[in-house]
Design a protein around this motif. Sequence first.
Motif, short mmCIF file in Angstrom:
data_model
loop_
_atom_site.label_atom_id
_atom_site.label_comp_id
_atom_site.label_asym_id
_atom_site.label_seq_id
_atom_site.Cartn_x
_atom_site.Cartn_y
_atom_site.Cartn_z
N ILE A 51 10.38 -26.35 24.45
CA ILE A 51 9.95 -26.29 26.08
C ILE A 51 9.25 -24.66 25.86
CG2 ILE A 51 10.93 -25.53 28.15
CD1 ILE A 51 11.39 -28.41 27.31
N SER A 52 8.15 -24.74 26.51
CA SER A 52 7.38 -23.55 26.67
C SER A 52 6.74 -23.44 28.00
CB SER A 52 6.30 -23.43 25.66
OG SER A 52 5.60 -22.21 25.78
N PRO A 53 6.83 -22.57 29.06
CA PRO A 53 7.77 -21.43 28.55
C PRO A 53 8.95 -21.64 28.61
CG PRO A 53 6.93 -21.43 30.91
CD PRO A 53 6.29 -22.55 30.39
N PHE A 54 9.83 -20.98 28.15
CA PHE A 54 11.39 -21.22 28.06
C PHE A 54 12.12 -20.24 29.24
CE2 PHE A 54 15.74 -21.20 26.35
CZ PHE A 54 15.87 -22.44 25.68
N VAL A 55 12.57 -21.17 30.03
CA VAL A 55 12.94 -20.57 31.39
C VAL A 55 14.48 -20.85 31.61
CG1 VAL A 55 12.57 -20.55 34.05
CG2 VAL A 55 10.58 -21.04 32.41
N TRP A 56 15.20 -19.81 32.20
CA TRP A 56 16.49 -19.87 32.45
C TRP A 56 16.81 -19.09 33.72
CZ3 TRP A 56 20.15 -16.11 33.72
CH2 TRP A 56 21.29 -16.47 33.76
N SER A 57 17.53 -19.60 34.67
CA SER A 57 17.76 -18.93 35.85
C SER A 57 19.21 -18.90 36.49
CB SER A 57 16.94 -19.56 36.89
OG SER A 57 15.51 -19.28 36.71
N ALA A 58 19.97 -18.06 37.15
CA ALA A 58 21.07 -18.18 37.84
C ALA A 58 20.70 -17.53 39.24
CB ALA A 58 21.80 -17.21 36.90
N LEU A 67 23.56 -22.36 37.56
CA LEU A 67 22.88 -22.04 36.49
C LEU A 67 21.83 -23.06 35.97
CD1 LEU A 67 26.08 -20.59 34.35
CD2 LEU A 67 24.48 -19.32 35.51
N THR A 68 20.83 -22.84 35.66
CA THR A 68 19.70 -23.76 35.73
C THR A 68 18.89 -23.29 34.53
OG1 THR A 68 18.40 -22.91 37.26
CG2 THR A 68 19.94 -24.91 37.96
N GLY A 69 17.91 -24.15 34.18
CA GLY A 69 17.01 -23.97 33.07
C GLY A 69 17.41 -24.37 31.57
N SER A 70 16.72 -23.70 30.60
CA SER A 70 17.08 -24.27 29.28
C SER A 70 18.07 -23.32 28.52
CB SER A 70 15.67 -24.22 28.35
OG SER A 70 14.92 -25.41 29.24
N ASP A 95 26.99 -25.82 36.52
CA ASP A 95 26.30 -25.69 35.16
C ASP A 95 25.26 -26.80 35.28
OD1 ASP A 95 25.16 -25.61 32.75
OD2 ASP A 95 27.02 -26.43 31.56
N GLY A 96 23.95 -26.49 35.37
CA GLY A 96 22.75 -27.55 35.51
C GLY A 96 21.96 -27.30 34.33
N MET A 97 22.49 -26.54 33.31
CA MET A 97 21.65 -25.87 31.97
C MET A 97 21.35 -27.28 31.11
SD MET A 97 23.00 -22.17 31.21
CE MET A 97 24.77 -22.71 31.09
N THR A 98 20.06 -27.24 30.35
CA THR A 98 19.84 -28.40 29.58
C THR A 98 19.49 -27.71 28.30
OG1 THR A 98 17.49 -28.45 30.29
CG2 THR A 98 19.03 -29.97 31.26
N LEU A 99 19.52 -28.46 27.07
CA LEU A 99 19.25 -28.22 25.70
C LEU A 99 17.93 -28.23 25.31
CD1 LEU A 99 22.38 -29.50 24.00
CD2 LEU A 99 22.19 -27.28 24.54
N GLY A 124 21.03 -14.00 45.64
CA GLY A 124 19.85 -13.89 44.81
C GLY A 124 19.81 -14.66 43.67
N VAL A 125 18.52 -14.18 42.99
CA VAL A 125 18.04 -15.04 41.83
C VAL A 125 17.84 -14.14 40.45
CG1 VAL A 125 16.50 -16.72 40.55
CG2 VAL A 125 17.16 -16.93 43.17
N VAL A 126 18.31 -14.52 39.38
CA VAL A 126 17.69 -13.52 38.25
C VAL A 126 17.28 -14.98 37.02
CG1 VAL A 126 19.38 -11.73 38.19
CG2 VAL A 126 20.08 -13.60 37.20
N SER A 127 16.08 -14.34 36.52
CA SER A 127 15.51 -15.64 35.80
C SER A 127 14.92 -14.81 34.57
CB SER A 127 14.19 -16.21 36.51
OG SER A 127 14.57 -16.77 37.49
N VAL A 128 15.12 -15.44 33.42
CA VAL A 128 14.58 -15.07 31.94
C VAL A 128 13.47 -16.00 31.56
CG1 VAL A 128 15.06 -14.48 29.81
CG2 VAL A 128 16.85 -13.82 31.51
N THR A 129 12.36 -15.37 31.62
CA THR A 129 11.19 -16.42 31.18
C THR A 129 10.42 -15.76 29.85
OG1 THR A 129 10.98 -17.08 33.29
CG2 THR A 129 9.14 -17.57 31.94
N ASP A 130 10.69 -16.64 28.68
CA ASP A 130 10.07 -15.96 27.56
C ASP A 130 10.28 -14.61 27.28
OD1 ASP A 130 9.21 -18.76 26.67
OD2 ASP A 130 7.24 -18.35 27.59
#
Length: 206
Positions: A51-58, A67-70, A95-99, A124-130
Amino acid sequence: QSWATVSASARDVAIGGTAPAPEAQRRAVAVAEAVDGVRAVSDVSGLLPIISPFVWSARRQGNGIALTGSVPSEGSRAAILAAARRAVPDAEIADGMTLARGAAPSFNAAVTFALARLASLSDGVVSVTDGVLTVSGTARSAAAFADVRQAIAAAPPAGLAIGAADILPARADPFVLSASFDGKTLFLTGAGAIWRIRLDVTGSPY
């Protein structure tokens, strides 16, 4: 290898499942080949998608955290869920995260840091993208507002960059504003702040 499945026919073994990385496939085959009595090992496993970009969020809303994203592995998922429970012990976590593959080496440390910042927000939201962290939301209190801003301004974990940080102070409820005048100075107080406006005898500010 928790991801791997094993099937055997006589002395022949087949490794199945979905591996988090090619290195994991090679390790699973090596482990099977080292078992006494095994004649041949075939690798029929697959790989997680890249996955690119590799995105994770809470996202936090009230007492809930979504919790979502990869995430790169089931071990990473378990570590993130544990970090979320430590950050906000009484939260209801979905938990909505995927591998997927493609995470930065600093992914787990970055997500743990992000969840600690989410604990300072009422919503609020925190996200980590690449490897870049973004934060938005409203602080739980005046102290939490100061804490989250200080943490973001300080050195983040290695490999994590700070992107946009849109954090609002805690809401004042009820919002009260009062004024008093001693003949020279007008005092305005409320919402955790005090303003002083000095007036001369004619009422003109200077």
